[in-house]
Every structure is written in C-alpha cells, then in structure tokens.
Scaffold this active site. Structure first.
Site, PDB file in Angstrom:
ATOM      1  N   ASN A 112      -6.963   4.900   7.677  1.00  0.00           N
ATOM      2  CA  ASN A 112      -6.523   3.509   7.735  1.00  0.00           C
ATOM      3  C   ASN A 112      -7.134   2.747   6.570  1.00  0.00           C
ATOM      4  O   ASN A 112      -8.236   3.067   6.133  1.00  0.00           O
ATOM      5  CB  ASN A 112      -6.992   2.893   9.067  1.00  0.00           C
ATOM      6  CG  ASN A 112      -6.579   1.432   9.208  1.00  0.00           C
ATOM      7  OD1 ASN A 112      -5.433   1.056   8.943  1.00  0.00           O
ATOM      8  ND2 ASN A 112      -7.517   0.582   9.606  1.00  0.00           N
ATOM      9  N   GLU A 116      -7.306  -2.328  -2.796  1.00  0.00           N
ATOM     10  CA  GLU A 116      -6.724  -1.429  -1.778  1.00  0.00           C
ATOM     11  C   GLU A 116      -5.807  -0.416  -2.444  1.00  0.00           C
ATOM     12  O   GLU A 116      -5.785   0.762  -2.083  1.00  0.00           O
ATOM     13  CB  GLU A 116      -5.907  -2.232  -0.755  1.00  0.00           C
ATOM     14  CG  GLU A 116      -6.738  -3.100   0.167  1.00  0.00           C
ATOM     15  CD  GLU A 116      -5.885  -3.827   1.187  1.00  0.00           C
ATOM     16  OE1 GLU A 116      -4.949  -3.219   1.730  1.00  0.00           O
ATOM     17  OE2 GLU A 116      -6.145  -5.013   1.456  1.00  0.00           O
ATOM     18  N   ASN A 159       0.834  -1.211   0.000  1.00  0.00           N
ATOM     19  CA  ASN A 159       0.000   0.000   0.000  1.00  0.00           C
ATOM     20  C   ASN A 159       0.866   1.257   0.000  1.00  0.00           C
ATOM     21  O   ASN A 159       0.550   2.224  -0.684  1.00  0.00           O
ATOM     22  CB  ASN A 159      -0.960  -0.006   1.193  1.00  0.00           C
ATOM     23  CG  ASN A 159      -2.193  -0.848   0.922  1.00  0.00           C
ATOM     24  OD1 ASN A 159      -3.039  -0.457   0.125  1.00  0.00           O
ATOM     25  ND2 ASN A 159      -2.275  -2.009   1.548  1.00  0.00           N
ATOM     26  N   LEU A 195       0.203  -2.476  12.431  1.00  0.00           N
ATOM     27  CA  LEU A 195      -0.490  -3.449  13.282  1.00  0.00           C
ATOM     28  C   LEU A 195      -0.516  -3.097  14.764  1.00  0.00           C
ATOM     29  O   LEU A 195      -0.820  -3.951  15.593  1.00  0.00           O
ATOM     30  CB  LEU A 195       0.130  -4.837  13.082  1.00  0.00           C
ATOM     31  CG  LEU A 195      -0.066  -5.421  11.679  1.00  0.00           C
ATOM     32  CD1 LEU A 195       0.581  -6.784  11.558  1.00  0.00           C
ATOM     33  CD2 LEU A 195      -1.550  -5.505  11.326  1.00  0.00           C
ATOM     34  N   LYS A 196      -0.189  -1.850  15.096  1.00  0.00           N
ATOM     35  CA  LYS A 196      -0.281  -1.481  16.510  1.00  0.00           C
ATOM     36  C   LYS A 196      -1.480  -0.550  16.710  1.00  0.00           C
ATOM     37  O   LYS A 196      -1.816   0.243  15.842  1.00  0.00           O
ATOM     38  CB  LYS A 196       1.003  -0.778  16.943  1.00  0.00           C
ATOM     39  CG  LYS A 196       2.126  -1.762  17.199  1.00  0.00           C
ATOM     40  CD  LYS A 196       3.227  -1.167  18.015  1.00  0.00           C
ATOM     41  CE  LYS A 196       3.071  -1.238  19.499  1.00  0.00           C
ATOM     42  NZ  LYS A 196       3.175  -2.572  20.063  1.00  0.00           N
ATOM     43  N   HIS A 244      -8.431  -1.034   5.545  1.00  0.00           N
ATOM     44  CA  HIS A 244      -8.759  -2.329   6.139  1.00  0.00           C
ATOM     45  C   HIS A 244      -9.246  -3.272   5.032  1.00  0.00           C
ATOM     46  O   HIS A 244     -10.070  -2.871   4.198  1.00  0.00           O
ATOM     47  CB  HIS A 244      -9.833  -2.176   7.217  1.00  0.00           C
ATOM     48  CG  HIS A 244     -10.166  -3.472   7.873  1.00  0.00           C
ATOM     49  ND1 HIS A 244      -9.339  -4.052   8.826  1.00  0.00           N
ATOM     50  CD2 HIS A 244     -11.188  -4.334   7.676  1.00  0.00           C
ATOM     51  CE1 HIS A 244      -9.868  -5.220   9.180  1.00  0.00           C
ATOM     52  NE2 HIS A 244     -10.972  -5.411   8.505  1.00  0.00           N
TER      53      HIS A 244
HETATM   54  C1  GRF Z   1      -3.337  -4.689   3.885  1.00  0.00           C
HETATM   55  O1  GRF Z   1      -4.202  -5.755   3.580  1.00  0.00           O
HETATM   56  C2  GRF Z   1      -4.079  -3.646   4.669  1.00  0.00           C
HETATM   57  O2  GRF Z   1      -5.424  -3.543   4.353  1.00  0.00           O
HETATM   58  C3  GRF Z   1      -3.947  -4.161   6.072  1.00  0.00           C
HETATM   59  O3  GRF Z   1      -2.658  -4.726   6.134  1.00  0.00           O
HETATM   60  C4  GRF Z   1      -2.232  -5.114   4.832  1.00  0.00           C
HETATM   61  C5  GRF Z   1      -0.948  -4.431   4.561  1.00  0.00           C
HETATM   62  O4  GRF Z   1      -0.355  -4.809   3.359  1.00  0.00           O
HETATM   63  N1  GRF Z   1      -4.244  -3.115   7.016  1.00  0.00           N
HETATM   64  P1  GRF Z   1       0.919  -4.040   2.808  1.00  0.00           P
HETATM   65  O5  GRF Z   1       1.964  -4.029   3.909  1.00  0.00           O
HETATM   66  O6  GRF Z   1       0.501  -2.661   2.412  1.00  0.00           O
HETATM   67  O7  GRF Z   1       1.384  -4.844   1.630  1.00  0.00           O
END
Ligand code: GRF
Length: 208
Positions: free
Chosen positions: A109, A181, A16, A92-93, A111
C-alpha cells in the site's frame, strides 16, 4: 525469472497507477499489470488502465451482501488470474481479514504520510495533509508498506520526505507528496519483483 503479474486496486484518479504503468513501459519494472480493479465506477484510473490495454474491472460493493462477500469476489478474481503482487494505489476500502491472509506479504500500500504519523482509520486523501499542517510538523512524506490486518500498520518498505513550508496548503502539500509517491511506489514494486525484500519480524531488509 518469470515476469510477475500485478493486480492494482484503486478508488480514484490513479496517478500512482499511472506511475507504475510508466515505469513498466520504460523498463524500470519488469512485470505486467494484469488487472486494475476499482470499487468506484467513476474512478479515472479505470480509463488509464483501458487506454493502456489493461483489463479494468469495476466491482460495485452494493451488489454484495456485505464486506466479506464483496472481498471474496475480488479475492477470486485475483486468484483466477494467478496474481503475484497486489498494489493498493489509492484504494479506499478496508481489506477483509480473509483477503490479507490469502495474500500474506503479497499486498503493498502507498500512504501519503510518514507512518506511524498521520495514518490509520480516517486518515486518507486531503485529510492527511490538513492534519499535517494543523499539527505543524516540518517534514512529512510518503510510505510504502506491506499490508497486514491493521490500518496502515504493516512492515515499512520505503519512505521519503518533503519539507512543509510556511506557505504550504493541504493541496500544495498533497502535490509535493504525490511527486515522491510516484517514485517510491514503482521502486518498491521493482524491489519486490526482483525478490529483494526480506522480512525480519516487522523490518523489511532490502538486499543489494
Ligand atoms: C495517494 O495519495 C495515495 O497515497 C493514497 O491515495 C492517493 C491516491 O492517489 N493512498 P491516486 O489515485 O494514485 O492519484
């Protein structure tokens, strides 16, 4: 309008993050990523940042007494840099209350499900897609939302869908969802930077 400064928080591969970098480079988003911060030393997203000339910082949570102190370090870093928008891109925090209040309506964010389904505490990574398949829903998707003090409860900015096919596995679904995404996150950032997102209670109205 002056170019906004973005801070991106990551914990992993950073695809992302890459989609944001690409959409800045191709002119779709008029903004600058000032810093990428990770709570994981091995996060490949840090390498992506460095190879694009972006400051990349690893903040080791173990160096701080607790979550509040750790969050405060990141708040200060972002404040010192006058960051306008914080993007959680696979971070992830959980943010502290103080963090969310300091940057109210300035944190977004991504998701990997259609909120309010398959979200909240414990729903992250491949787990989301495993649960989607187990439940048997026929569509899933991705959501970009503002961050409030709950887990995945903030106002929704954009969503897009993918169909769950009979032969989908959690991994194939994850790839399909990542694909969307990488479209809606840059679009949401562009809209934010162009001041086109208006909050009415918990609804986000997108101005023309
Ligand atoms: C993605 O699926 C996002 O939606 C979630 O964590 C993942 C991160 O992927 N929150 P990346 O590190 O951007 O490849």
């Amino acid at each position: 309008m002056p170019q906004l400064k973005i801070g991106v928080l990551i914990s992993g591969g950073g695809t992302n993050l890459q989609s944001i970098i690409d959409n800045i480079n191709n002119g779709f988003i008029d903004a600058k990523i000032d810093v990428v911060i990770s709570n994981k030393k091995s996060a490949y997203g840090l390498e992506r940042a460095k190879s694009n000339g972006i400051d990349a910082i690893y903040v080791n949570p173990n160096n701080y007494k607790g979550s509040e102190e750790y969050n405060q370090i990141i708040i200060s870093e972002l404040q010192d840099r006058n960051i306008d928008l914080i993007v959680l891109a696979g971070y992830l925090k959980i943010l502290s209350m103080d963090f969310v209040r300091t940057f109210e309506n300035k944190i977004i964010n991504i998701h990997p499900s259609l909120i309010p389904s398959f979200c909240g505490r414990g729903y992250y990574g491949i787990k989301v897609h495993e649960e989607v398949i187990k439940y048997g829903v026929k569509v899933t998707g991705a959501t970009v939302h503002f961050v409030d003090d709950g887990a995945d409860t903030g106002p929704i900015i954009l969503q897009d869908i993918v169909f769950v096919d009979n032969n989908d596995t959690p991994l194939s679904l994850q790839l399909k969802v990542l694909n969307i995404e990488h479209k809606i996150l840059p679009l949401a950032i562009k809209l934010f930077c162009e001041n086109k997102l208006v909050l009415e209670d918990r609804r986000v109205i997108i101005k023309n």
